[in-house]
Design an enzyme around this catalytic site. Structure first.
Site, PDB file in Angstrom:
ATOM      1  N   ARG A 188       0.834  -1.214   0.000  1.00 23.47           N
ATOM      2  CA  ARG A 188       0.000   0.000   0.000  1.00 23.47           C
ATOM      3  C   ARG A 188       0.866   1.261   0.000  1.00 23.47           C
ATOM      4  O   ARG A 188       0.568   2.231  -0.696  1.00 23.47           O
ATOM      5  CB  ARG A 188      -0.943  -0.025   1.217  1.00 23.47           C
ATOM      6  CG  ARG A 188      -1.972   1.077   1.202  1.00 23.47           C
ATOM      7  CD  ARG A 188      -3.048   0.892   2.255  1.00 23.47           C
ATOM      8  NE  ARG A 188      -2.535   1.062   3.612  1.00 23.47           N
ATOM      9  CZ  ARG A 188      -3.249   0.863   4.709  1.00 23.47           C
ATOM     10  NH1 ARG A 188      -4.509   0.461   4.620  1.00 23.47           N
ATOM     11  NH2 ARG A 188      -2.715   1.035   5.904  1.00 23.47           N
ATOM     12  N   LYS A 234      -2.624   6.804   1.088  1.00 24.31           N
ATOM     13  CA  LYS A 234      -2.423   7.121   2.509  1.00 24.31           C
ATOM     14  C   LYS A 234      -1.340   8.188   2.580  1.00 24.31           C
ATOM     15  O   LYS A 234      -0.154   7.889   2.744  1.00 24.31           O
ATOM     16  CB  LYS A 234      -2.049   5.854   3.279  1.00 24.31           C
ATOM     17  CG  LYS A 234      -2.274   5.978   4.779  1.00 24.31           C
ATOM     18  CD  LYS A 234      -2.273   4.620   5.439  1.00 24.31           C
ATOM     19  CE  LYS A 234      -2.168   4.700   6.944  1.00 24.31           C
ATOM     20  NZ  LYS A 234      -3.301   5.313   7.632  1.00 24.31           N
ATOM     21  N   GLU A 276     -16.220   5.753   5.210  1.00 24.47           N
ATOM     22  CA  GLU A 276     -15.497   5.126   6.335  1.00 24.47           C
ATOM     23  C   GLU A 276     -15.501   6.068   7.522  1.00 24.47           C
ATOM     24  O   GLU A 276     -16.123   7.118   7.485  1.00 24.47           O
ATOM     25  CB  GLU A 276     -14.061   4.803   5.908  1.00 24.47           C
ATOM     26  CG  GLU A 276     -13.282   6.030   5.487  1.00 24.47           C
ATOM     27  CD  GLU A 276     -11.820   5.739   5.191  1.00 24.47           C
ATOM     28  OE1 GLU A 276     -11.305   4.706   5.623  1.00 24.47           O
ATOM     29  OE2 GLU A 276     -11.193   6.582   4.537  1.00 24.47           O
TER      30      GLU A 276
HETATM   31  N1  PMP Z   1      -9.221   4.518   7.017  1.00 23.61           N
HETATM   32  C1  PMP Z   1      -8.341   5.474   7.313  1.00 23.61           C
HETATM   33  C2  PMP Z   1      -8.619   6.857   6.860  1.00 23.61           C
HETATM   34  C3  PMP Z   1      -7.195   5.169   8.052  1.00 23.61           C
HETATM   35  O1  PMP Z   1      -6.313   6.119   8.342  1.00 23.61           O
HETATM   36  C4  PMP Z   1      -6.969   3.837   8.466  1.00 23.61           C
HETATM   37  C5  PMP Z   1      -5.731   3.482   9.230  1.00 23.61           C
HETATM   38  N2  PMP Z   1      -5.681   4.098  10.481  1.00 23.61           N
HETATM   39  C6  PMP Z   1      -7.933   2.879   8.157  1.00 23.61           C
HETATM   40  C7  PMP Z   1      -9.032   3.246   7.403  1.00 23.61           C
HETATM   41  C8  PMP Z   1      -7.754   1.449   8.576  1.00 23.61           C
HETATM   42  O2  PMP Z   1      -6.773   0.850   7.778  1.00 23.61           O
HETATM   43  P1  PMP Z   1      -5.814  -0.289   8.358  1.00 23.61           P
HETATM   44  O3  PMP Z   1      -6.689  -1.404   8.745  1.00 23.61           O
HETATM   45  O4  PMP Z   1      -4.934  -0.609   7.218  1.00 23.61           O
HETATM   46  O5  PMP Z   1      -5.113   0.296   9.514  1.00 23.61           O
END
Ligand code: PMP
Length: 285
Positions: A52, A151, A184
């Site tokens: 990622r 990200k 989300e």
């Molecule tokens: N959405 C956002 C905006 C995030 O920053 C994160 C991580 N903190 C997630 C979802 C969850 O992703 P992951 O399971 O890869 O931590």
């Protein structure tokens, strides 16, 4: 005694881990990052996080100055140097040092930073009782702006969402996309359970492609629990039998109230609890 921080090509003392004030990571939030868990001294889902990171970097045309194996090795070294058993890694790559203008192509010496430290979690009580969330007015990035799957170091949208949530007395924000569909939470992915089926908005709805989300979907399928990725509306969340969030730090946590409506039975539901347990065991195995 501070931490040992990975900076570019080796470990340095925390007090020597410094980046330039002209780094565009600081000036413009121009860079990418990952948050990764360490369980029993092992980096959890390292390859998925690195994939990622490199994809985010590719989209914003940022060259990560080392290959994926070298970076994986640097993470391992940082975890060991700090003797982290149960913890959290923050991996950051910045655009580097430029001038006060925007041009990223003149930036040099992007900083590669790895911090391996403790993890700050939601209190245990919240896992038992569940979270309160609210809908917020800050929407996820439009897909034609910086894509929401990137990200990046620029988290201001999500910070604005978090501010709205905190001011409303809630632990998390539910963010929508430009079409009004659920995307989300500000730092976690969102799921519902309806008639025993686990539902998640597709990542095209504007969420990050969460690593925890992926693992939870795989674990659910393996257990024979139905999983549907489909657009969800505010209605779908209000009437869900269960709602939960997933993320690296939060793992799996139930949601019991949204915008003043009680979700399901007002306590984390059976599917949420089962998935939380499955995830807990898988992560530590
Ligand atoms: N959405 C956002 C905006 C995030 O920053 C994160 C991580 N903190 C997630 C979802 C969850 O992703 P992951 O399971 O890869 O931590």
């Amino acid at each position: 005694m501070g931490l040992k921080i990975w900076l570019n090509d080796g470990l340095v003392d925390e007090r020597d881990a410094k980046v330039s004030v002209f780094d565009h990571g600081l000036l413009y939030g121009d860079g990418v990052f990952e948050g990764i868990r360490v369980y029993n001294g092992n980096v959890f889902e390292g390859p998925a996080h690195l994939k990622r990171l490199y994809e985010s970097a590719k989209v914003i045309m940022l060259d990560i100055p080392m290959d994926i194996e070298t970076l994986a090795d640097a993470m391992e070294q940082t975890v060991r140097a700090n003797n982290v058993q149960e913890g959290y890694i923050r991996l950051i790559v910045t655009r580097g040092v430029g001038d006060l203008g925007l041009n990223p192509f003149i930036c040099k010496n992007g900083a590669t930073i790895i911090i391996a430290s403790e993890i700050r979690l939601y209190p245990e009580e919240l896992y038992e009782k569940g979270l309160k969330v609210v809908s917020v007015s800050s929407i996820r990035n439009h897909p034609l702006s910086c894509p929401p799957q990137v990200k990046s170091l620029n988290y201001l949208n999500n910070i604005l969402a978090k501010i709205e949530a905190i001011q409303a007395g809630a632990a998390e924000a539910i963010m929508y996309n430009h079409l009004g569909y659920v995307a989300e939470a500000s730092g976690d992915n969102v799921f519902t359970v309806r008639n025993g089926v686990v539902c998640a908005p597709p990542t095209q709805a504007g969420s990050l492609d969460g690593i925890t989300r992926d693992v939870v979907i795989k674990l659910a399928k393996k257990e024979g629990i139905g999983v549907q990725e489909k657009d969800l509306t505010r209605f779908d969340l209000y009437v869900a039998d269960e709602m939960f969030l997933t993320g690296t730090a939060a793992e799996v946590i139930g949601v019991v109230e949204m915008d003043g409506r009680v979700i399901g039975g007002g306590v984390p539901g059976p599917v949420t609890k089962r998935l939380r347990k499955l995830f807990f065991d898988y992560a530590r195995s």
